[in-house]
Design a protein around this motif. Structure first.
Motif, PDB file in Angstrom:
ATOM      1  N   ILE A   1       1.162  -0.924  -0.686  1.00 15.82           N
ATOM      2  CA  ILE A   1       1.977  -0.031  -0.180  1.00 15.82           C
ATOM      3  C   ILE A   1       3.135  -0.729  -0.977  1.00 15.82           C
ATOM      4  CG2 ILE A   1       3.247   1.444   0.889  1.00 15.82           C
ATOM      5  CD1 ILE A   1       0.974   2.649   2.299  1.00 15.82           C
ATOM      6  N   LEU A   2       3.259   0.263  -2.526  1.00 16.57           N
ATOM      7  CA  LEU A   2       4.842   0.141  -2.932  1.00 16.57           C
ATOM      8  C   LEU A   2       5.689   0.979  -2.578  1.00 16.57           C
ATOM      9  CD1 LEU A   2       5.970  -1.756  -5.534  1.00 16.57           C
ATOM     10  CD2 LEU A   2       6.168   0.824  -6.171  1.00 16.57           C
ATOM     11  N   ARG A   3       7.093  -0.289  -1.929  1.00 15.08           N
ATOM     12  CA  ARG A   3       8.334   1.008  -1.176  1.00 15.08           C
ATOM     13  C   ARG A   3       9.335   0.612  -2.477  1.00 15.08           C
ATOM     14  NH1 ARG A   3       7.778  -0.154   5.054  1.00 15.08           N
ATOM     15  NH2 ARG A   3       5.477   1.562   5.406  1.00 15.08           N
ATOM     16  N   HIS A   4       9.658   1.871  -2.379  1.00 15.10           N
ATOM     17  CA  HIS A   4      10.611   1.535  -3.575  1.00 15.10           C
ATOM     18  C   HIS A   4      11.628   2.488  -3.919  1.00 15.10           C
ATOM     19  CE1 HIS A   4      12.287   3.110  -7.831  1.00 15.10           C
ATOM     20  NE2 HIS A   4      12.812   1.850  -7.951  1.00 15.10           N
ATOM     21  N   HIS A   5      12.858   2.303  -2.580  1.00 14.19           N
ATOM     22  CA  HIS A   5      14.237   3.031  -1.882  1.00 14.19           C
ATOM     23  C   HIS A   5      13.145   3.866  -0.719  1.00 14.19           C
ATOM     24  CE1 HIS A   5      16.894   1.978  -5.533  1.00 14.19           C
ATOM     25  NE2 HIS A   5      16.064   2.700  -6.393  1.00 14.19           N
ATOM     26  N   ALA A   6      12.890   5.176  -0.769  1.00 15.72           N
ATOM     27  CA  ALA A   6      12.789   5.838   0.346  1.00 15.72           C
ATOM     28  C   ALA A   6      11.271   6.162   0.002  1.00 15.72           C
ATOM     29  CB  ALA A   6      13.225   6.576   0.651  1.00 15.72           C
ATOM     30  N   ARG A   7      10.973   6.320  -1.182  1.00 13.60           N
ATOM     31  CA  ARG A   7       9.132   6.506  -1.468  1.00 13.60           C
ATOM     32  C   ARG A   7       8.612   4.772  -1.284  1.00 13.60           C
ATOM     33  NH1 ARG A   7       7.255   8.431  -7.131  1.00 13.60           N
ATOM     34  NH2 ARG A   7       5.512   9.171  -6.124  1.00 13.60           N
ATOM     35  N   SER A   8       7.204   5.687  -0.505  1.00 16.90           N
ATOM     36  CA  SER A   8       5.712   4.654  -0.467  1.00 16.90           C
ATOM     37  C   SER A   8       4.917   5.208  -1.635  1.00 16.90           C
ATOM     38  CB  SER A   8       5.199   4.590   1.303  1.00 16.90           C
ATOM     39  OG  SER A   8       6.883   4.029   1.472  1.00 16.90           O
TER      40      SER A   8
ATOM     41  N   GLY B   1      16.218  -1.386  -9.988  1.00 17.15           N
ATOM     42  CA  GLY B   1      14.507  -2.101 -10.506  1.00 17.15           C
ATOM     43  C   GLY B   1      14.242  -3.075 -10.136  1.00 17.15           C
ATOM     44  N   ALA B   2      14.349  -2.319  -8.126  1.00 16.51           N
ATOM     45  CA  ALA B   2      13.357  -3.685  -7.756  1.00 16.51           C
ATOM     46  C   ALA B   2      12.560  -2.407  -6.231  1.00 16.51           C
ATOM     47  CB  ALA B   2      14.133  -4.091  -6.897  1.00 16.51           C
ATOM     48  N   ALA B   3      11.562  -3.465  -5.853  1.00 14.04           N
ATOM     49  CA  ALA B   3      10.976  -2.647  -4.440  1.00 14.04           C
ATOM     50  C   ALA B   3      10.496  -3.746  -3.664  1.00 14.04           C
ATOM     51  CB  ALA B   3       9.628  -1.726  -4.895  1.00 14.04           C
ATOM     52  N   ILE B   4       9.313  -3.264  -3.035  1.00 13.04           N
ATOM     53  CA  ILE B   4       8.289  -4.367  -1.672  1.00 13.04           C
ATOM     54  C   ILE B   4       7.085  -3.806  -1.537  1.00 13.04           C
ATOM     55  CG2 ILE B   4      10.781  -5.747  -0.557  1.00 13.04           C
ATOM     56  CD1 ILE B   4       9.508  -3.411   1.606  1.00 13.04           C
ATOM     57  N   LEU B   5       6.415  -4.825  -1.549  1.00 15.06           N
ATOM     58  CA  LEU B   5       5.048  -4.680  -1.524  1.00 15.06           C
ATOM     59  C   LEU B   5       5.083  -4.770   0.029  1.00 15.06           C
ATOM     60  CD1 LEU B   5       2.880  -5.877  -4.289  1.00 15.06           C
ATOM     61  CD2 LEU B   5       4.017  -3.572  -4.023  1.00 15.06           C
ATOM     62  N   VAL B   6       3.776  -3.556   0.713  1.00 15.96           N
ATOM     63  CA  VAL B   6       4.245  -4.120   2.334  1.00 15.96           C
ATOM     64  C   VAL B   6       2.427  -4.010   2.324  1.00 15.96           C
ATOM     65  CG1 VAL B   6       4.392  -2.865   4.416  1.00 15.96           C
ATOM     66  CG2 VAL B   6       6.579  -2.762   2.337  1.00 15.96           C
ATOM     67  N   ASP B   7       1.757  -4.710   3.467  1.00 11.58           N
ATOM     68  CA  ASP B   7       0.498  -4.116   3.398  1.00 11.58           C
ATOM     69  C   ASP B   7       0.493  -3.375   4.354  1.00 11.58           C
ATOM     70  OD1 ASP B   7      -1.764  -5.093   6.305  1.00 11.58           O
ATOM     71  OD2 ASP B   7      -1.953  -6.764   4.387  1.00 11.58           O
TER      72      ASP B   7
ATOM     73  N   SER C   1      -0.971  -4.820   8.514  1.00 11.73           N
ATOM     74  CA  SER C   1       0.275  -5.322   9.261  1.00 11.73           C
ATOM     75  C   SER C   1       1.665  -4.775   9.049  1.00 11.73           C
ATOM     76  CB  SER C   1       0.602  -6.041   9.276  1.00 11.73           C
ATOM     77  OG  SER C   1       0.403  -7.013   7.741  1.00 11.73           O
ATOM     78  N   ASN C   2       2.069  -3.618   8.687  1.00  9.89           N
ATOM     79  CA  ASN C   2       2.946  -3.426   8.128  1.00  9.89           C
ATOM     80  C   ASN C   2       4.018  -4.471   7.218  1.00  9.89           C
ATOM     81  OD1 ASN C   2       4.510  -0.870   7.647  1.00  9.89           O
ATOM     82  ND2 ASN C   2       5.443  -0.749   9.199  1.00  9.89           N
ATOM     83  N   SER C   3       3.257  -5.491   7.103  1.00 11.22           N
ATOM     84  CA  SER C   3       4.482  -6.789   6.500  1.00 11.22           C
ATOM     85  C   SER C   3       4.985  -7.273   5.330  1.00 11.22           C
ATOM     86  CB  SER C   3       3.695  -8.076   7.258  1.00 11.22           C
ATOM     87  OG  SER C   3       3.605  -7.861   8.762  1.00 11.22           O
ATOM     88  N   THR C   4       6.522  -7.171   4.856  1.00 11.01           N
ATOM     89  CA  THR C   4       5.620  -7.016   3.059  1.00 11.01           C
ATOM     90  C   THR C   4       6.085  -8.731   3.153  1.00 11.01           C
ATOM     91  OG1 THR C   4       8.486  -6.390   3.953  1.00 11.01           O
ATOM     92  CG2 THR C   4       8.387  -8.005   1.710  1.00 11.01           C
TER      93      THR C   4
END
Length: 85
Positions: A1-8, A61-67, A70-73
């Protein structure tokens, strides 16, 4: 899951172009990655993601990937460009 600001958004890693050695800045081929490696990768999203390149827009221009299990970054993402794919 890509989390970019409040969006997944669901994403897949389409490919890894290379690993970057942070000490020498050498780019080496990569089929897989491990913890704390820096890579250039291509992502495919289930829905359009609107962003600006990190070099121009910083935080937007940044985001995180979340498993999703597990909901882990699992990765930090710095957007470079969009190829419309």
């Amino acid at each position: 899951i890509l989390r970019h600001h409040a969006r997944s958004v669901r994403v897949l890693v389409r490919g890894i172009s290379y690993k970057l050695d942070v000490n020498t800045l050498e780019q080496t081929p990569a089929d897989s990655i491990t913890l704390n490696e820096v890579v250039r990768a291509s992502l495919k999203s289930a829905e359009p993601v609107i962003f600006e390149p990190f070099a121009e827009a910083g935080r937007s221009g940044a985001a995180i990937l979340v498993d999703e299990t597990s909901n882990s970054t699992v990765a930090a993402v710095l957007f470079q460009s969009s190829h419309g794919n």
